[in-house]
Enzyme design. Structure first.
Site, mmCIF file in Angstrom:
data_model
loop_
_atom_site.group_PDB
_atom_site.id
_atom_site.type_symbol
_atom_site.label_atom_id
_atom_site.label_comp_id
_atom_site.label_asym_id
_atom_site.label_seq_id
_atom_site.Cartn_x
_atom_site.Cartn_y
_atom_site.Cartn_z
ATOM 1 N N MET A 64 0.820 -1.206 0.000
ATOM 2 C CA MET A 64 0.000 0.000 0.000
ATOM 3 C C MET A 64 0.862 1.269 0.000
ATOM 4 O O MET A 64 0.692 2.154 0.837
ATOM 5 C CB MET A 64 -0.973 -0.026 1.190
ATOM 6 C CG MET A 64 -1.835 -1.276 1.227
ATOM 7 S SD MET A 64 -2.591 -1.700 -0.365
ATOM 8 C CE MET A 64 -4.217 -1.081 -0.087
ATOM 9 N N HIS A 81 -4.790 -5.231 -8.633
ATOM 10 C CA HIS A 81 -5.729 -4.195 -8.176
ATOM 11 C C HIS A 81 -7.131 -4.807 -8.167
ATOM 12 O O HIS A 81 -7.527 -5.456 -9.137
ATOM 13 C CB HIS A 81 -5.652 -3.004 -9.139
ATOM 14 C CG HIS A 81 -6.548 -1.885 -8.752
ATOM 15 N ND1 HIS A 81 -6.252 -1.023 -7.712
ATOM 16 C CD2 HIS A 81 -7.747 -1.488 -9.226
ATOM 17 C CE1 HIS A 81 -7.232 -0.148 -7.589
ATOM 18 N NE2 HIS A 81 -8.151 -0.411 -8.496
ATOM 19 N N ASN A 114 1.484 -5.355 -10.500
ATOM 20 C CA ASN A 114 0.599 -5.012 -9.380
ATOM 21 C C ASN A 114 -0.734 -5.698 -9.591
ATOM 22 O O ASN A 114 -1.160 -5.890 -10.728
ATOM 23 C CB ASN A 114 0.390 -3.495 -9.319
ATOM 24 C CG ASN A 114 -0.508 -3.089 -8.166
ATOM 25 O OD1 ASN A 114 -0.361 -3.603 -7.048
ATOM 26 N ND2 ASN A 114 -1.436 -2.184 -8.400
HETATM 27 C C1 GAR Z 1 -5.929 -7.283 -2.389
HETATM 28 O O1 GAR Z 1 -7.326 -7.253 -2.584
HETATM 29 C C2 GAR Z 1 -5.230 -6.426 -3.430
HETATM 30 O O2 GAR Z 1 -5.852 -6.477 -4.692
HETATM 31 C C3 GAR Z 1 -5.374 -5.052 -2.822
HETATM 32 O O3 GAR Z 1 -5.157 -5.241 -1.454
HETATM 33 C C4 GAR Z 1 -5.535 -6.573 -1.091
HETATM 34 C C5 GAR Z 1 -4.360 -7.230 -0.413
HETATM 35 O O4 GAR Z 1 -4.729 -8.472 0.122
HETATM 36 N N1 GAR Z 1 -4.431 -4.149 -3.377
HETATM 37 C C6 GAR Z 1 -4.671 -2.855 -3.531
HETATM 38 O O5 GAR Z 1 -5.729 -2.331 -3.223
HETATM 39 C C7 GAR Z 1 -3.526 -2.078 -4.145
HETATM 40 N N2 GAR Z 1 -3.946 -0.743 -4.436
HETATM 41 P P1 GAR Z 1 -3.618 -9.554 0.473
HETATM 42 O O6 GAR Z 1 -2.619 -8.837 1.378
HETATM 43 O O7 GAR Z 1 -4.368 -10.621 1.200
HETATM 44 O O8 GAR Z 1 -2.994 -10.009 -0.817
#
Ligand code: GAR
Length: 218
Positions: A90, A109, A107
């Site tokens: 993040m 998203h 990445n």
């Molecule tokens: C996931 O849903 C990913 O797509 C999102 O954060 C989550 C992480 O989950 N990413 C973003 O929003 C990036 N801008 P995880 O730590 O369990 O993989």
């Protein structure tokens, strides 16, 4: 075998999905390092349990984004990472970082870009009344949630969905879309042509891949 570095900030479920796909031999790569900008991120323990080297570079200990990114780049280089996967990382990347691994940073998203870039995008999709959302794996460029798209999966927004229920449904698709995209990168089947990524797949291979991503599995 490509060497991959994975950056996380939290839970790391996408990271685990990538590690499992590498362990099963579905992605011709090995993970050289899992790095978090958040000390104690739960994903660090999951990576360590799987025998993967981990590191923390706390962004709060750097005065600027570039200073933080320079430390992360150094750790990735030390580990020999050739491809970098952002998996729930993040932090916005500085141009310094993007240029250190040109067209080599991926990445994931949780929306169908270019719709709903940014944060809380599952809630934004519901509030907007979208019928479908999904996930996107893309190459990182110097704009946020913007670079060439590698793969996407489409996920329905159901009546009565909350941010949590939609996020959980999309996450299941993220876990298969990200390994499939990393596999394409590792097999050198991606050609970047300005804003688009061309995949070196036959029509049949592409159709098979897309149907596997869209399979609801229920
Ligand atoms: C996931 O849903 C990913 O797509 C999102 O954060 C989550 C992480 O989950 N990413 C973003 O929003 C990036 N801008 P995880 O730590 O369990 O993989």
């Amino acid at each position: 075998m490509k060497r991959v570095g994975i950056l996380i900030s939290g839970r790391g479920s996408n990271m685990v999905a990538l590690l499992k796909a590498m362990e099963r031999g579905e992605v011709p790569a090995r993970c050289a390092l899992v790095l978090s900008n958040v000390p104690g991120a739960p994903g660090l323990a999951s990576a360590a349990e799987r025998g993967v080297p981990t590191a923390v570079v706390d962004h709060k200990l750097s005065a600027t984004r570039e200073e933080h990114d320079a430390k992360v780049i150094a750790r990735l280089r030390e580990a020999g990472a050739e491809i970098v996967c952002l998996a729930g990382y993040m932090r916005l990347l500085s141009p310094l970082f993007v240029r250190a691994f040109p067209d080599r940073i991926l990445n994931i998203h949780p929306a169908l870009l270019p719709a709903f870039p940014g944060l809380h995008v599952q809630r934004k999709a519901i509030e907007h009344g979208a019928r479908f959302s999904g996930c996107t794996v893309h190459i990182v460029d110097e704009e946020c949630d913007h670079g060439p798209i590698l793969l996407q999966a489409v996920v329905p927004v159901m009546p009565g969905d909350t941010e949590e229920s939609l996020s959980a449904r999309i996450l299941r698709y993220e876990h298969r879309t990200y390994p499939a995209a990393l596999r394409l990168m590792c097999e050198e089947k991606v050609v970047i042509e300005e804003r688009r990524a061309r995949l070196l797949l036959s029509c049949e291979e592409y159709t098979q891949l897309v149907s596997a991503l869209m399979d609801r599995g229920d």
